[in-house]
Design an enzyme around this catalytic site. Structure first.
Site, PDB file in Angstrom:
ATOM      1  N   ASP A  94       9.856   5.250 -10.506  1.00  0.00           N
ATOM      2  CA  ASP A  94       9.395   5.800 -11.782  1.00  0.00           C
ATOM      3  C   ASP A  94      10.087   7.107 -12.145  1.00  0.00           C
ATOM      4  O   ASP A  94      10.250   7.429 -13.324  1.00  0.00           O
ATOM      5  CB  ASP A  94       7.884   6.014 -11.750  1.00  0.00           C
ATOM      6  N   LYS A 124      -0.712  -4.325  -2.921  1.00  0.00           N
ATOM      7  CA  LYS A 124      -2.015  -3.869  -2.410  1.00  0.00           C
ATOM      8  C   LYS A 124      -2.174  -2.401  -2.808  1.00  0.00           C
ATOM      9  O   LYS A 124      -1.620  -1.516  -2.176  1.00  0.00           O
ATOM     10  CB  LYS A 124      -2.113  -4.017  -0.898  1.00  0.00           C
ATOM     11  N   SER A 131       0.815  -1.213   0.000  1.00  0.00           N
ATOM     12  CA  SER A 131       0.000   0.000   0.000  1.00  0.00           C
ATOM     13  C   SER A 131       0.853   1.269   0.000  1.00  0.00           C
ATOM     14  O   SER A 131       1.492   1.584  -0.992  1.00  0.00           O
ATOM     15  CB  SER A 131      -0.964  -0.046   1.194  1.00  0.00           C
TER      16      SER A 131
END
Length: 551
Positions: A303, A317, A292
């Site tokens: 990224d 998750k 999460s």
């Protein structure tokens, strides 16, 4: 009389639909028919069933069943449990100090993680332990409310918890003293060397950003110019806390996370203020229990080519949970959107609605496949799940965050080390410490700096520990004969032990530091023998060469 008795539930159902802003213009007829069907069944059961039934229990069961048809992380929280849930995010609560989950209705509850510094961690409960009894009363198949009620109690009282541990027979028992547990997010900060800072974050709560900023400032005052951020076994928490922390690491205004849903507005959260650690090389440690909020942080930094991600593939998750209050103050905690990383990767592992057991089995199978042959696993990923970072590096989707540098389990390590890393020496240590506690505290309790630099197990202490280990709840036995050694039965040779004494000694010293000075004091010792951490220390050139760092 019957009509008057049951007008309220019908009104509640209709009012709830209005309050939630349901789109009745879409498929109005079918929705209304199904709602009427549910209401009719409720009324008929209450009126016609052979025995009197409790309307509240029927309603609770119906809601639980409906939620059980959704994704594995949507849930219903009854009114009794709401205060405990709210308190857990504000800062402290009473109990034995574990996060647990029930994979599906009727299943046995499983420990997600003991809370660091809490009583369950102190006695040796582990992630994956299945809770089967409390004070001799079975809690197999019990719902979360019953389990909480069995485990909680006045501070200072004890509860006997019985668990089934994978690979262990018979079940294990732990006597746990209930405490009021402070929930800190940052559970360790220290300088690894003259330039490397280390911060361990165990969850994301309202205080996480403040604790992180304080930790960074403290480390920078000691000369930190590169950072290891440890998010291993961090199950997540509050999304905004994860975003605020990431903003401290990203320069400019790049996207941190985006959420896309069906009935809620799409949301893009971006960096927006100068951060404390925008230029320094950063390595983020993750594992299969990082979930999460941890995946938001790791995904965004990866990224944007800002940090090197090291460890194992994360849990996957990536669901936005929203709470909807019902008239009796109970709540639906329901998935309303999904998290996507800046490159467009879906964090959530694929799932089939209602198939909770299959969802977990698929996760574990993916982790096993990765560990057995990572190159083969990466080659099997289709092009549709390959994405590009801001500066053109390839990263992988399909659920979770795949690290830049994968650290796999060492299946060739000595048996005694396998036993140690599995945690099977913990019960032996706990028994030994209980016998030695008074003497150890009187000698070392107020001498933490000296303990770190000079404590060593004496020959007498070492021999006594291993004599006791043979009689622990999870026994570990020494033998002189190599033919008698058995990893499965935890029988190890003295030759194996002697060859790995330094590593075992460091591990036991870490356990003792935790008992004497708290969890924060243990990490500098744990990390000296932690394979992922040690691998990270060799990767600073790679971290510094990332485009967002080297520019």
């Amino acid at each position: 009389m019957l009509k008057a008795r049951f007008v309220a539930p019908a009104l509640v159902m209709f009012t709830l639909g209005v309050l939630l802003g349901l789109n009745w213009s879409s498929d109005r007829t079918d929705t209304a028919e199904q709602l009427k069907k549910l209401e009719d069944a409720f009324l008929i059961i209450n009126k016609r069933y052979v025995e009197e039934v409790a309307p509240a229990e029927l309603a609770e069961a119906a809601i639980q069943t409906m939620v059980g048809k959704l994704d594995p992380h949507s849930s219903y929280i009854d009114s009794k449990a709401i205060a405990e849930v709210d308190e857990s995010y504000r800062g402290s609560f009473g109990g034995i100090g574990i996060w647990f989950e029930i994979p599906s209705v009727g299943d046995t509850a499983q420990v997600v993680s003991p809370i660091e510094g809490g009583p369950s961690e102190k006695v040796g409960l582990r992630p994956g332990d299945r809770l089967i009894a409390a004070d001799g009363t079975s809690i197999v198949g019990a719902d979360s409310d019953e389990i909480r009620n069995r485990l909680k109690g006045p501070t200072g009282t004890k509860v006997r918890v019985t668990v089934k541990r994978f690979g262990m027979d018979p079940p294990l028992e732990f006597i746990i003293t209930r405490e009021r547990i402070p929930l800190y997010s940052v559970t360790s900060t220290y300088m690894v060397d003259e330039q490397t800072g280390y911060i361990k974050i165990s969850r994301f709560a309202h205080t996480t950003h403040r604790e992180f900023v304080e930790g960074v400032r403290n480390l920078k005052s000691q000369g930190m110019n590169r950072l290891i951020l440890d998010l291993r076994s961090n199950p997540g928490g509050i999304m905004e806390a994860a975003v605020a922390l990431t903003d401290e690491l990203l320069a400019g205004y790049g996207v941190i996370v985006q959420t896309l849903g069906r009935a809620v507005p799409d949301q893009v959260l971006s960096a927006g203020r100068p951060g404390l650690v925008e230029q320094e090389p950063v390595i983020v440690l993750v594992n299969g229990s990082s979930a999460s909020g941890s995946e938001i942080v790791a995904g965004a930094l990866q990224d944007h080519d800002r940090a090197l991600i090291v460890g194992q593939r994360t849990f996957g998750k990536g669901l936005v949970q929203s709470q909807f209050e019902l008239p009796d103050k109970s709540r639906l905690q329901m998935t309303t959107a999904r998290y996507f990383t800046p490159s467009g990767r879906l964090i959530q592992t694929p799932y089939e609605d209602g198939n909770h057991r299959g969802y977990l089995e698929e996760k574990f199978q993916s982790l096993r496949d990765t560990a057995l042959d990572p190159d083969k696993y990466l080659d099997s990923i289709p092009d549709s799940l390959k994405y590009r970072t801001t500066h053109g590096r390839t990263v992988f989707g399909g659920g979770g965050i795949f690290p830049d540098h994968l650290v796999l389990p060492d299946t060739s390590m000595a048996p005694v080390l396998q036993i140690m890393y599995e945690g099977d020496l913990f019960e032996s240590f706990h028994d030994w410490f209980t016998r030695q506690e008074q003497e150890l505290r009187s000698e070392w309790e107020n001498r933490q700096a000296e303990y770190a630099s000079s404590f060593a197990f004496s020959a007498t202490q070492w021999d006594e520990f291993w004599r006791g280990a043979a009689h622990a709840q999870v026994p570990v036995t020494l033998t002189e004969e190599g033919s008698q050694a058995s990893l499965e039965d935890r029988v190890i040779t003295t030759e194996d032990l002697d060859a790995n004494r330094d590593v075992i000694h460091t591990y036991l010293k870490a356990l003792l530091a935790r008992q004497l000075y708290g969890s924060r004091a243990a990490y500098p010792f744990y990390n000296r023998i932690d394979r992922t951490f040690l691998a990270a220390l060799t990767l600073w050139d790679d971290a510094a060469a990332l485009p967002a760092v080297s520019r």
